[in-house]
Design a protein around this motif. Structure first.
Motif, mmCIF file in Angstrom:
data_model
loop_
_atom_site.group_PDB
_atom_site.id
_atom_site.type_symbol
_atom_site.label_atom_id
_atom_site.label_comp_id
_atom_site.label_asym_id
_atom_site.label_seq_id
_atom_site.Cartn_x
_atom_site.Cartn_y
_atom_site.Cartn_z
ATOM 1 N N ALA A 467 -8.924 -41.844 -5.013
ATOM 2 C CA ALA A 467 -10.122 -41.476 -4.145
ATOM 3 C C ALA A 467 -10.201 -41.604 -2.950
ATOM 4 C CB ALA A 467 -11.371 -41.534 -4.857
ATOM 5 N N GLU A 468 -9.806 -42.874 -2.261
ATOM 6 C CA GLU A 468 -10.131 -43.348 -1.030
ATOM 7 C C GLU A 468 -8.786 -42.522 -0.439
ATOM 8 O OE1 GLU A 468 -9.360 -47.193 1.779
ATOM 9 O OE2 GLU A 468 -9.401 -47.442 -0.389
ATOM 10 N N ARG A 469 -7.468 -42.139 -1.098
ATOM 11 C CA ARG A 469 -6.393 -41.839 -0.554
ATOM 12 C C ARG A 469 -6.834 -40.073 -0.330
ATOM 13 N NH1 ARG A 469 -2.472 -41.265 2.806
ATOM 14 N NH2 ARG A 469 -0.403 -40.416 2.228
ATOM 15 N N ALA A 470 -7.596 -39.586 -1.252
ATOM 16 C CA ALA A 470 -7.781 -38.233 -1.109
ATOM 17 C C ALA A 470 -9.051 -37.904 -0.269
ATOM 18 C CB ALA A 470 -7.981 -37.805 -2.597
ATOM 19 N N GLY A 471 -9.661 -38.806 0.320
ATOM 20 C CA GLY A 471 -10.877 -38.442 1.179
ATOM 21 C C GLY A 471 -12.178 -38.403 -0.012
ATOM 22 N N LEU A 472 -11.920 -38.742 -1.270
ATOM 23 C CA LEU A 472 -13.062 -38.332 -2.333
ATOM 24 C C LEU A 472 -13.908 -39.459 -2.976
ATOM 25 C CD1 LEU A 472 -11.037 -35.599 -4.518
ATOM 26 C CD2 LEU A 472 -12.815 -35.248 -2.724
ATOM 27 N N GLU A 473 -13.784 -40.597 -1.963
ATOM 28 C CA GLU A 473 -14.439 -41.750 -2.545
ATOM 29 C C GLU A 473 -15.920 -41.509 -2.877
ATOM 30 O OE1 GLU A 473 -14.128 -46.492 -1.657
ATOM 31 O OE2 GLU A 473 -13.989 -45.296 -0.151
#
Length: 661
Positions: A467-473
């Motif tokens: 999620a952090e990598r996808a910007g969805l955290e």
């Protein structure tokens, strides 16, 4: 003395026209007075994310109540002034009689109308009507209708083989909202139809978005932003009249940063390689950008990206020379590329960039610390731009934990995560927490699990890394909290004595107004605050100690309990434990398991427990797996434990069976 409204009864019918109200001291009173005049009211008590909230309200008139909060009111007026001006809106300021001498400062900041105390709801209604007439006059002078423009777009349903236009696009083309495909194609020039067909062919399960530009009668030059739903085969399109940057147009918004975009950067790299020139790249992933973007709005986010781009460009040219290029390659990721560069120079440039990006930025008038992840790569024989950037991307996420040696590639998880939230694939399990003295289960921790359709169960650690990598955290954290709370609120009667622990992330801590958001979420779920524990990781607290202390204090005073999670993985300082309003300290599983190791290990655990208990903080040991670990923890004074010795994370039926069995 506080100003109050004199309420005048009216028989006004409620209008569909919204009015946005910001009142720091008397929100409910001002909202009631406005609603009494016949308007639909969108009211706020805090100025966090003000511009975004005003635009989302659909209002053309904003009312800012500066009575008793002059400096806050003036700051809010400054924050909203440019938006009001650019959208042809009006801003009504309510001021105390003693503060009317300061009205010129509000006027300079963008206010258009004023109302001084004492005031009645009738006077308020007249002032709002004058403000609305001001908006209507501006619209006539500018030759356009008041309010935001209607979106232009269309949707294609593959199953029904039907096309649906938005009302705005249908009106412009002179078509119904459900025309035949041929009728729409006839509105497009034959040469442009080839562009459309080429764009459609580019879409696939691996490439779900693309765009193409063409002329559209009644609109002029447009860009059609296409999005493909691989699951249903459907298409969505947003039609952008050039010169307007819609939310869905990330490619167009890349130009706002002053950097190259991804495709042009890749072409530059391929051109260098085709000429036999080596290339060095540094890939940069900004941390916490989505948190800031959510809190302060898209315009603040765009300004933040411009600031990042400028800072990166300055450092790149100082360290790598003026021929180095900077590109924003998507989201909050940037690329620095240069020609022949020594390893020492590349390493020095990476260090300088990391230092520069660790310094705080300004977003929405607030200090916004971001930070960044960086990775570098250099070309090898046979490289292309794609392979070079793939190696840099793998290096960037190389330290992300895996659930197992054969864990799925991070990029696959990142791509799938965008759909997992929509499809309900991410659910909640509950791991029991046990009182050591009695052996009784007294609570549970809610843990996220992703039931991936092809890869099986994905644990929380890997899930949040993706999620952090996808910007969805932020979206994932919100989803997990909502699912945990709503699930616990529906527990069977025999579980109603258990406490629930939910986790918040470092990004959550930094989000403006997060305490209010979380408490609203708790109350909406129906789960009692008194049985809720909020867990924040040690690293999350240390990212901003002052903000963490304020957030935890708000949650604690609202009736929740608070815990520091994974203690022992970072700073583990007595000084910050004393500064924080804590109920529980959760010892990291490695410390819990080390207690059966050397004498030194046991002394460390004893010190942590003694430190917590001296401050009146209860201790929970995580990751307890053996009776030997539990026995030693009990002897050192630990009160609670959690781990596979009691149970793995369980669904609700299994938890109920364990508790009653």
């Amino acid at each position: 003395m506080q100003d109050v409204f004199k309420i005048v009864e009216t028989n006004a019918e409620t209008s569909e026209t919204p009015v946005f109200v910001l009142s720091f001291r008397q929100r409910d009173e001002v909202a009631a007075a406005t609603a009494g005049g016949g308007w639909r009211v969108v009211a706020a008590r805090r100025a966090d994310g003000l511009e975004q909230r005003f635009l989302a309200s659909g209002a053309s008139v904003a009312v800012i109540d500066a009575r008793g909060a002059l400096s806050d009111g003036l700051e809010a007026t400054r924050a909203l002034g440019k938006t009001i001006d650019s959208h042809g809106g009006a801003m009504l300021i309510l001021v105390s009689q003693s503060d009317t001498v300061h009205m010129r400062h509000f006027f300079d900041a963008g206010a258009t109308h004023f109302l001084g105390s004492p005031m009645s709801s009738s006077a308020m209604a007249h002032a709002i009507r004058f403000a609305e007439r001001h908006v209507e006059r501006l619209a006539r002078w500018n030759g356009k209708a008041a309010g935001p423009p209607e979106p232009l777009g269309w949707r294609y349903d593959a199953a029904m083989r039907s096309l649906q236009l938005t009302p705005g696009l249908g009106n412009l083309l002179g078509l119904s909202e459900a025309p035949g495909l041929g009728a729409v194609l006839r509105r497009i020039d034959p040469a442009d139809r080839r562009l459309a067909r080429a764009a459609l062919k580019r879409l696939s399960a691996d490439r779900v978005s693309t765009a193409f530009a063409h002329d559209l009668p009644g609109v002029g030059r447009v860009v059609q932003h296409l999005q493909y739903d691989a699951r249903t085969g459907g298409l969505h399109a947003l039609v952008e009249a050039l010169g307007v940057a819609p939310d869905a147009s990330l490619a167009v918004r890349d130009a706002l940063t002053g950097a190259r975009d991804g495709p042009s950067a890749r072409r530059w790299i391929d051109r260098q390689l085709s000429e036999g020139e080596p290339v060095s790249v540094i890939l940069i992933g900004m941390k916490r950008f989505e948190t800031v973007n959510t809190a302060y709005g898209r315009l603040a986010g765009d300004e933040l990206l411009r600031s990042v781009s400028r800072r990166v460009a300055e450092v790149a040219r100082e360290t790598l020379g003026r021929d180095a290029i900077v590109a924003r390659i998507g989201g909050s990721e940037f690329l620095v590329a240069s020609g022949a560069t020594s390893a020492s120079t590349l390493k020095a440039a990476e260090a300088r960039l990391e230092e520069a990006l660790s310094r705080p930025f300004v977003a929405g008038g607030e200090i916004a610390p971001l930070g960044a992840r960086l990775a570098s790569a250099v070309t090898v024989a046979g490289d292309s731009a794609a392979s070079l950037l793939r190696r840099a991307s793998e290096a960037l996420i190389g330290d992300i934990p895996s659930a197992a040696p054969d864990a799925p590639p991070m990029e696959e998880l990142v791509n799938d995560l965008h759909f997992a939230l929509e499809r309900g694939e991410i659910g909640i399990l509950y791991q029991p927490q046990v009182a050591i003295a009695t052996g009784k289960i007294i609570g549970v921790e809610a843990l996220a699990r992703w039931q991936h359709p092809t890869l099986g169960e994905i644990g929380a650690e890997l899930l949040f890394a993706a999620a952090e990598r996808a910007g969805l955290e932020a979206q994932l954290s919100d989803h997990v909290q909502r699912r945990a709370l709503s699930g616990a609120a529906q527990w069977p009667q025999r579980l109603n004595m258990l406490r629930l622990s939910v986790n918040v992330t470092a990004g959550d801590v930094a989000r403006a107004g997060f305490a209010d958001t979380l408490l609203g979420r708790v109350d909406a779920s129906g789960f009692p605050r008194a049985r809720l524990t909020i867990e924040v990781t040690e690293s999350g607290i240390m990212a901003d100690l002052g903000e963490s202390a304020r957030l935890l204090g708000e949650l604690r005073s609202a009736g929740c309990r608070v815990a520091i999670d994974d203690f022992g993985t970072g700073y583990s300082s007595l000084a910050y434990l004393k500064a924080l309003p804590l109920d529980y300290l959760k010892i990291d599983k490695k410390l819990s398991q080390d207690i059966t190791g050397s004498h030194r290990d046991r002394v460390v655990v004893r010190g942590v427990i003694d430190m917590a208990r001296s401050l009146g903080i209860s201790v929970v040991a995580e990751g307890v797996e053996t009776e030997a670990q539990l026995d030693l923890l009990a002897k050192e004074g630990c009160q609670y434990f959690q781990g596979y010795l009691c149970a793995e994370p369980l669904d609700v039926p299994a938890l109920a069976k364990l508790v009653t069995g």
